[in-house]
Write an enzyme that holds these catalytic residues in place. Sequence first.
Site, PDB file in Angstrom:
ATOM      1  N   CYS B  90       0.950  -1.197   0.037  1.00 61.45           N
ATOM      2  CA  CYS B  90      -0.074  -0.181  -0.016  1.00 61.45           C
ATOM      3  C   CYS B  90       0.956   1.167  -0.001  1.00 61.45           C
ATOM      4  O   CYS B  90       0.307   2.419  -0.089  1.00 61.45           O
ATOM      5  CB  CYS B  90      -1.042  -0.081   1.235  1.00 61.45           C
ATOM      6  N   CYS B 208     -14.065  -0.565   6.114  1.00 58.54           N
ATOM      7  CA  CYS B 208     -12.931  -0.970   5.422  1.00 58.54           C
ATOM      8  C   CYS B 208     -12.834  -0.125   3.888  1.00 58.54           C
ATOM      9  O   CYS B 208     -13.986   0.033   3.248  1.00 58.54           O
ATOM     10  CB  CYS B 208     -13.141  -2.552   4.813  1.00 58.54           C
ATOM     11  N   ILE B 211     -11.819  -0.989  -2.586  1.00 62.07           N
ATOM     12  CA  ILE B 211     -10.980  -1.210  -3.826  1.00 62.07           C
ATOM     13  C   ILE B 211     -11.398  -0.161  -4.911  1.00 62.07           C
ATOM     14  O   ILE B 211     -12.542   0.176  -4.881  1.00 62.07           O
ATOM     15  CB  ILE B 211     -11.012  -2.451  -4.522  1.00 62.07           C
ATOM     16  N   HIS B 330      -9.048   3.105  -2.510  1.00 64.36           N
ATOM     17  CA  HIS B 330      -7.710   2.880  -2.088  1.00 64.36           C
ATOM     18  C   HIS B 330      -6.942   2.000  -3.143  1.00 64.36           C
ATOM     19  O   HIS B 330      -7.058   0.737  -3.388  1.00 64.36           O
ATOM     20  CB  HIS B 330      -7.391   1.929  -0.739  1.00 64.36           C
TER      21      HIS B 330
END
Lengths: 128, 392
Positions: B90, B208, B211, B330
Amino acid sequence: MTTTPDPRPPVLPLDGTTRLAGTRCAECGLPSLWDPPRCAGCGGRMRRDTFGPDGTVWSSTVVRVPVPGRTPPYALAYVDLDDGPRVLAHVVAGDGVTVRLPPGTRVRLTTSTDDGDVAVQPIEETAS
Amino acid sequence: MTSDRTAPQRAVTAAVAGVGTSLFGKQPDLHPSQLVWRAVDEALRDAGVAPADLDAVYVGTVFGAPGVAQRALHAMGITSMPIITVENACASGTTALHEAVTAVELGRFHTVLAVGVEKMTDQFAGAIHPESTDIEGRTGLALPSLYAMAATRYQALYGVTDEDLASVAVKNHAHAVHNDRAQYRTPHTVEEVLASRMVADPLTLMQCCPIADGAAAAVVRPHRSGTEEVVVRSSVLRSGGLWDQRCAHVWGYELIRDTATAAFDLAGVGPTDLDVVECHDAFTIGEIVTTEAIGLAPEGQGAGLLRSGHTALGGPQPVNPSGGLLSRGHPLGATGLAQTAEITWQLRGEAGGRQVDGARLGLVETMGGGVAGVDGNACVMVVLERTTGVRA
């Protein structure tokens, strides 16, 4: 989603208990789940050793999302084996309920899961 | 607040001359090159730099196809120079930035482009697949469950509640309402966050990060002394130490703490001096642990920053005014440079409805993980400051 060779530590039946095969530094005593050429802590020589069967839950969770090759939900715990390494294990509960184990719970290695994972179950507290 | 400022250990030599990003979110119809073009074109225009002015490119990507950068860059005339692709999970984009900054500081290159890109919807429908060559990946530890382990531990040790965890998502979603490039721009309540489906106990789906597809870029060149611009006060990259049975802290804490210490020492500042922070809130617990590890709160008391509003817009030290990874999305390799773009806009006063008033000193923090046995694959921290324009 698999690859060969399997990186997980071998689970051994030994003297009526379940133990993990790994290595330990001959000089500083640091345990490892791998078979590295030198100790990660001091650079010393590593010797084969086995770990378990008892340990303490460091933390725990239940995975409820799809992961390739697995069927959720399943419970996982980081377990600090007594005088051994911290290992990630599947939690096998006798009653079929999938729950987190509180940190500090005493657990014991048991036969690996059908998927070949290291597995633990809570130690039943018995009156002495 | 009292200041932690001390004498910096080094002179400022590098500046972030321009930044740019694509939109973030699920963009299945866009080619990775289209994402890169949008980010790089904006960064070059922002910096007033032409492709021919560039001396090198550092690229951050995790799942990008081989040659993902050259495939995009040649079509806009960025050729015939070193193009170096790096991977640090990341933190790949921030690693590319760190390498660009270091190259400028050492005089290896003069004008350098850092670019990060990830096209995740081509590869994943949900959570990133655990890495099967890794002990813990092979055992089924998906990334949300690694952070869930930290959350369980914090709940047991420090009394962090489900509501505390959810309040990170509530805060960052409220910030993202003002960010028209973010994936999610809708405000949510604690109740809504907790009612979303459970991913890995105690983390629910809305705790969370999603994506995403996206790209982000920055142009780094030597600081022009006497001009008002955003300069790099320090940039530090570390990999994690051993994370094993001897480690009492949750995963990542010690790496973030040690990287912060090094970055603050180099810059001659401390956590109380920060006006604005973009940090790695891939999961709600991540922001709580990170704000403690960089020194905004004592260990175990990070949730207090949320209860008091300290890290919300309008508070003394806003964290993730962009909406963070939780709201922006992300796209792994792009994230660090998206954070850098946000801090750069904040320090220039160009952040619109999410502007932190008078922000002058900002921190970018990205944490990359997934390897069993270490406290993180990499953590990168970059301290950025807007200079006054007065010649030193």
